[in-house]
Design an enzyme around this catalytic site. Structure first.
Site, short mmCIF file in Angstrom:
data_model
loop_
_atom_site.label_atom_id
_atom_site.label_comp_id
_atom_site.label_asym_id
_atom_site.label_seq_id
_atom_site.Cartn_x
_atom_site.Cartn_y
_atom_site.Cartn_z
N GLU A 226 4.42 3.61 11.96
CA GLU A 226 4.59 3.00 10.64
C GLU A 226 4.66 4.10 9.58
OE1 GLU A 226 1.90 0.09 7.75
OE2 GLU A 226 1.32 0.44 9.82
N GLU A 231 2.54 1.88 -0.86
CA GLU A 231 1.51 0.85 -0.93
C GLU A 231 0.90 1.00 -2.30
OE1 GLU A 231 -0.46 -0.49 2.81
OE2 GLU A 231 -0.53 1.67 3.09
#
Length: 452
Positions: A226, A231
């Site tokens: 990932e 974020e």
């Protein structure tokens, strides 16, 4: 992604397919993006987005009886994984009405709470049956984002995972849903809240969540590398590579999955922590946020570059660089102010030094480090999501974490949010109208997607 509250997948077993329902046609909202060349010229691509199958209505193949309601399974339709896959179907989605997902040109808006639905996760499509694959090596990925309506405890995320482009249909031929219905999810937490993994339901061993009315934890998880490009909320942001031992999706069992959903966090084949660059955590508290150098009250352009050692698209990943463009001005990423940790980009030296300075176990290196991450970057699927965190209230992103640690210790302070501000029950009731908007996605060689 460090912790993720809402997750999923769906595929099919041989002879026991996960079915497709007929109650509602599936129509993917269109989304344009741009592919750029070394010369800096960009051409428009006509894509679309699809919502993850974990959010979809799952019902009997014979009628409209729910196979899953709230956070529990229908025991008659789903007595075991194989029967459930045979008996149940996912159906088409009402993107705006049910999930608060809307598109316009190159713009994708994700609303936080819509009716009973909380959050969403969308994948960029190449066509109606296939996810768009990206090779990030020796390239840069750029997008505009508005995080002004994302308070403490929320995460408007843009990231890549090593999912199969067809959602797993070729590996599990009886999967009748595939990428068209958002199947095949995996990430570095090896999520166990997925209702279907590798063609089987995940009902066996399922335990409904004690604090999430829509989720639970099953006996299996779905693992893959990932690359968290973004974020963020209006308070904090982080870019984080998470390598795994395998470069493509694998299924794990029980607590051997590791990650957020398991008793032993580091038991699995992936790095659930990653090597993160959060400007606030790296000691620069004036760089990102409302009224700061990168001002989260206004839209911004985010540029992420994946540098290879030999400058080719097949070379070893050596550095991940970040810069911003806001109000026509290019803003270099903040420089680390942590003692013995230098630089403003992610490199092997940075990650090793950061883990040591923060006293963190170096799980990143254990699972291959930056070079391991690079091995997965040639076939990545783009994800955009909005979510809240039922595990740790997003404190790992925007507050002090762990909660019992000394806030003055390096690496503990990650943002200005108070403990409890990101509690899911609180943010869902106080900020249901929160949202994130992504737009103007561009992809191409280093330097091709923005004006210096």
């Amino acid at each position: 992604m460090h912790q993720r509250a809402l997750l999923f997948s769906a595929l099919a077993v041989a002879a026991n397919a996960q079915q497709v329902g007929t109650q509602k046609p599936e129509t993917h909202p269109p989304l344009t993006w741009q592919k750029c060349t070394a010369a800096g010229s960009c051409s428009q691509q006509s894509g679309s987005v699809v919502i993850d199958a974990n959010w979809r209505w799952l019902h009997s193949t014979k009628d409209t009886t729910n196979c899953y309601t709230g956070n529990t399974w229908n025991t008659e339709l789903c007595p075991d994984n194989e029967s459930c896959a045979q008996n149940c179907a996912v159906d088409g989605a009402d993107y705006a009405g049910t999930y608060g997902v809307t598109t316009s040109g190159s713009e994708l808006k994700l609303s936080f709470v819509t009716g009973a639905n909380v959050g969403s996760r969308l994948y960029l499509m190449q066509d109606d049956e296939t996810y768009q694959h990206f090779n990030l090596l020796n390239n840069e990925f750029t997008f505009d984002v508005d995080v002004s309506n994302l308070p403490c405890g929320l995460n408007g995320a843009l990231y890549f995972v090593a999912m199969d482009a067809d959602g797993g249909m070729s590996k599990y031929p009886s999967n009748k849903a595939g990428a068209k219905y958002g199947t095949g999810y995996c990430d570095s937490q090896c999520p166990r809240d997925l209702k279907f993994i590798n063609g089987m339901a995940n009902v066996e061993g399922w335990k409904p969540s004690s604090n999430d009315k829509n989720a639970g934890v099953g006996g299996h998880g779905s693992c893959c590398p990932e690359m968290d490009i973004w974020e963020a909320n209006s308070i904090s942001t982080a870019v984080t590579p998470h390598p795994c031992d395998d470069v493509s999706q694998t299924m794990c069992s029980g607590d051997a999955c590791g990650g957020t959903y398991s008793a032993t966090r580091y038991a699995g084949t992936c790095d659930p922590d990653g090597c993160d660059f959060n400007p606030f955590r790296m000691g620069n508290e004036s760089f990102y946020g409302p009224g700061k150098i990168v001002d989260t009250k206004s839209e911004m352009t985010v540029v992420t570059q994946f540098i290879t050692a030999d400058g080719t698209d097949t070379g070893a990943l050596s550095e991940i660089k970040r810069l911003y463009v806001q109000n026509g001005k290019v803003i270099a990423n903040s420089v680390s102010n942590v003692a013995d940790v230098s630089g403003n980009s992610i490199s092997s030296d940075f990650c090793t030094a950061q883990k040591k300075a923060f006293g963190d176990e170096d799980i990143f290196a254990k699972h291959g480090g930056l070079s391991g991450m690079g091995k997965a970057l040639s076939e990545m699927v783009l994800i955009m999501s909005i979510w809240d965190d039922h595990h740790s209230s997003m404190m790992w992103l925007d507050s002090t974490y762990p909660t019992d640690a000394d806030p003055s210790k390096p690496g503990v302070a990650r943002g200005t949010c108070e403990h409890g501000a990101g509690d899911p029950e609180k943010v869902e009731s106080q900020h249901p109208d929160a949202s994130v908007t992504f737009s103007n996605i561009k992809f191409g060689p280093i330097g091709s997607t923005y004006k210096a």
